[in-house]
Write an enzyme that holds these catalytic residues in place. Structure first.
Site, PDB file in Angstrom:
ATOM      1  CG  PHE A  32     -10.498  -8.032  -6.234  1.00 34.33           C
ATOM      2  CD1 PHE A  32     -11.604  -8.887  -6.210  1.00 34.33           C
ATOM      3  CD2 PHE A  32      -9.731  -7.970  -7.396  1.00 34.33           C
ATOM      4  CE1 PHE A  32     -11.928  -9.667  -7.319  1.00 34.33           C
ATOM      5  CE2 PHE A  32     -10.055  -8.734  -8.510  1.00 34.33           C
ATOM      6  CZ  PHE A  32     -11.152  -9.588  -8.465  1.00 34.33           C
TER       7      PHE A  32
ATOM      8  CG  ASN B 189     -18.273 -10.499 -10.550  1.00 37.37           C
ATOM      9  OD1 ASN B 189     -17.061 -10.345 -10.741  1.00 37.37           O
ATOM     10  ND2 ASN B 189     -18.847 -11.679 -10.582  1.00 37.37           N
ATOM     11  CB  ALA B 190     -13.719  -7.441  -9.795  1.00 31.78           C
TER      12      ALA B 190
ATOM     13  CG  ASP C  53      -5.058  -7.649  -2.855  1.00 32.05           C
ATOM     14  OD1 ASP C  53      -4.570  -8.785  -2.984  1.00 32.05           O
ATOM     15  OD2 ASP C  53      -5.189  -7.087  -1.746  1.00 32.05           O
TER      16      ASP C  53
ATOM     17  NE  ARG D  43      -2.681  -1.383   3.429  1.00 30.86           N
ATOM     18  CZ  ARG D  43      -3.025  -2.604   3.840  1.00 30.86           C
ATOM     19  NH1 ARG D  43      -3.834  -3.342   3.100  1.00 30.86           N
ATOM     20  NH2 ARG D  43      -2.596  -3.085   4.978  1.00 30.86           N
TER      21      ARG D  43
ATOM     22  CB  CYS E  34      -3.468 -13.916  -1.325  1.00 29.95           C
ATOM     23  SG  CYS E  34      -5.237 -14.075  -1.561  1.00 29.95           S
TER      24      CYS E  34
ATOM     25  CG  ASP F 107     -14.766  -5.704  -2.276  1.00 27.51           C
ATOM     26  OD1 ASP F 107     -13.542  -5.913  -2.106  1.00 27.51           O
ATOM     27  OD2 ASP F 107     -15.648  -6.487  -1.878  1.00 27.51           O
TER      28      ASP F 107
HETATM   29  N1  SAH Z   1      -6.790  -5.012  -1.288  1.00 21.59           N
HETATM   30  C1  SAH Z   1      -7.490  -5.208  -0.044  1.00 21.59           C
HETATM   31  C2  SAH Z   1      -7.778  -6.658   0.253  1.00 21.59           C
HETATM   32  C3  SAH Z   1      -8.572  -7.403  -0.807  1.00 21.59           C
HETATM   33  S1  SAH Z   1      -9.292  -8.885  -0.255  1.00 21.59           S
HETATM   34  C4  SAH Z   1      -6.722  -4.514   1.085  1.00 21.59           C
HETATM   35  O1  SAH Z   1      -5.562  -4.132   0.899  1.00 21.59           O
HETATM   36  O2  SAH Z   1      -7.280  -4.372   2.174  1.00 21.59           O
HETATM   37  C5  SAH Z   1     -10.280  -9.397  -1.567  1.00 21.59           C
HETATM   38  C6  SAH Z   1     -11.597  -8.660  -1.725  1.00 21.59           C
HETATM   39  O3  SAH Z   1     -12.207  -9.146  -2.912  1.00 21.59           O
HETATM   40  C7  SAH Z   1     -12.637  -8.846  -0.636  1.00 21.59           C
HETATM   41  O4  SAH Z   1     -12.987  -7.610  -0.100  1.00 21.59           O
HETATM   42  C8  SAH Z   1     -13.870  -9.466  -1.352  1.00 21.59           C
HETATM   43  O5  SAH Z   1     -15.101  -8.920  -0.896  1.00 21.59           O
HETATM   44  C9  SAH Z   1     -13.624  -9.071  -2.762  1.00 21.59           C
HETATM   45  N2  SAH Z   1     -14.215  -9.938  -3.816  1.00 21.59           N
HETATM   46  C10 SAH Z   1     -14.274 -11.292  -3.860  1.00 21.59           C
HETATM   47  N3  SAH Z   1     -14.787 -11.701  -5.029  1.00 21.59           N
HETATM   48  C11 SAH Z   1     -15.076 -10.585  -5.756  1.00 21.59           C
HETATM   49  C12 SAH Z   1     -15.619 -10.352  -7.054  1.00 21.59           C
HETATM   50  N4  SAH Z   1     -15.943 -11.357  -7.867  1.00 21.59           N
HETATM   51  N5  SAH Z   1     -15.739  -9.077  -7.459  1.00 21.59           N
HETATM   52  C13 SAH Z   1     -15.397  -8.042  -6.660  1.00 21.59           C
HETATM   53  N6  SAH Z   1     -14.872  -8.216  -5.436  1.00 21.59           N
HETATM   54  C14 SAH Z   1     -14.718  -9.455  -4.975  1.00 21.59           C
END
Ligand code: SAH
Length: 392
Positions: A227, A277-278, A298, A211, A338, A249
């Site tokens: 995400f 949905n991303a 992420d 970050r 991850c 997200d």
């Molecule tokens: N970058 C963040 C952590 C990301 S964790 C940080 O630094 O704090 C992954 C995230 O992806 C979660 O918040 C989850 O809600 C989201 N997620 C899971 N599947 C998803 C999808 N299909 N589309 C969008 N978001 C999604």
């Protein structure tokens, strides 16, 4: 003491200090044992190799606690491991006035199944194996004694506990109840952390340094934070002078806290919150020819078993391909995985394939990984779960 005898020729990994013994490597177990109890591990000729905690119902039957067969595993031994882990963080991962960091990182710190995170005055722990459960009392006592803290909250609600025959255990186990939201500082940013319902223990502490890297690159750029969870990278980018930030997200809880984190940091500016949905959002953006200068990808863990690995790799490739299509010339992409099963080499190949398909020249500016308070044992490469590439 109960003894676990390994099959002939299956002692190599223990001798190389790998902490896991799989059921397939075990010839027989001599004696009765309760889950979590300490057992002696011997090779097929009877030579003692060390001591570990037994999980009779798991595929990982023993998790090693010591490779010295003459060690005594007791509260003092476990307490020392906790104190040593905490001492190691000194100067390695100082995050300023309200420290938010991982104090115990499971296998890497010799404590399989144990994670302890610190959010200022509060400790939050996760105990995922029978052995971790067995030593919980000693671990909590040692951690509370080593760090000035008001309370220890347990978040043992991970699914993996079921493999060890354990149910959920969530609540305050020492000291006071933590507040609904803990206000932490990271670099120049503030974040609210919900330790009761947030992911993991509430916050992705493993991304702290990444970050900061993103924050330093963000000035004057249009940033897409895919995400976003509670806005970690997005807030860092906006604080770093980004021209705009769009957070994406799928979770409404995460997005609600994401909005509040932006408000808390006084960075309202040109900020968008897209709760969808991303994959869908990225496709739409591609179709409507949107573009960005800095994109963060992420995603959650796509591969949690070998059977899901191929599908996961397709997912990572699609995402990266879509993101590269949205990247302006001169733009940068910070992309992560991850999934422990996706090694840095495999990840690099997947991203390479995405760049080939996108018809884009990309260079690696930095290799990214989990923050140093999430160390990795030299003997347990699986412990490096979070890896990333900063591409330009
Ligand atoms: N970058 C963040 C952590 C990301 S964790 C940080 O630094 O704090 C992954 C995230 O992806 C979660 O918040 C989850 O809600 C989201 N997620 C899971 N599947 C998803 C999808 N299909 N589309 C969008 N978001 C999604």
């Amino acid at each position: 003491m109960t003894t676990v005898i390994l099959k002939k020729g299956r002692d190599h990994s223990v001798r190389c200090r790998h902490p896991w013994i799989f059921s397939g490597a075990v010839e027989r177990i001599e004696g009765e044992c309760q889950p979590g109890e300490t057992v002696s591990v011997r090779d097929s000729a009877g030579e003692a190799l060390g001591l570990g905690s037994i999980s009779p119902s798991s595929q990982i039957v023993v998790r090693m606690l010591s490779f010295d067969p003459s060690a005594t595993i007791d509260d003092a031994f476990i307490g020392d491991l906790v104190r040593r882990s905490i001492a190691m963080r000194d100067g390695v991962a100082d995050s300023g006035t309200a420290p938010a960091m991982r104090l115990v990182n499971a296998e890497a710190d010799g404590l399989p199944g144990v994670v302890i995170d610190r959010y200022g005055e509060w400790l939050v722990g996760q105990f995922t194996t029978a052995g971790a459960e067995m030593w919980k009392g000693a671990i909590v006592k040692a951690a509370m004694g080593a760090v000035p803290s008001r309370g220890f909250f347990e978040r043992s609600d991970a699914d993996v506990r079921r493999r060890d025959g354990l149910g959920e255990s969530v609540g305050t186990i020492s000291g006071d109840e933590p507040p609904a939201e803990i206000d932490i500082r990271e670099g120049g940013c503030r974040y609210l952390v919900d330790v009761r319902k947030g992911h993991k223990t509430g916050f992705y502490l493993d991304q702290r340094e990444n970050r900061a890297i993103v924050g330093n690159l963000a000035a004057g750029r249009d940033v897409l934070n895919v995400f976003s969870y509670t806005g970690g990278f997005g807030v860092a980018a906006m604080k770093g002078g980004a021209k705009s930030v769009e957070n994406v997200d799928i979770s409404s809880e995460a997005m609600a806290l994401c909005r509040r984190n932006f408000e808390l940091n006084g960075v309202s500016g040109d900020v968008a919150f897209t709760e969808r949905n991303a994959f869908e959002v990225l496709r739409r953006m591609r179709d409507s020819r949107r573009s960005f200068d800095l994109i963060i990808l992420d995603p959650p863990k796509f591969a949690d078993s070998k059977g899901r690995l191929m599908g996961a790799l397709r997912g990572y490739k699609d995402l990266n391909l879509l993101a590269m299509k949205l990247l302006r010339p001169g733009g940068m992409l910070a992309t992560f995985s991850c999934s422990g099963l996706v090694t840095p080499d495999i990840f690099r190949k997947v991203v390479q394939e995405a760049a080939l398909d996108a018809g884009r020249d990309m260079r690696i500016v930095r290799q990214l990984r989990q923050a140093p308070d999430h160390p990795e044992s030299l003997f347990f490469p699986e412990g490096l779960y979070l890896k990333g590439l900063l591409l330009a």
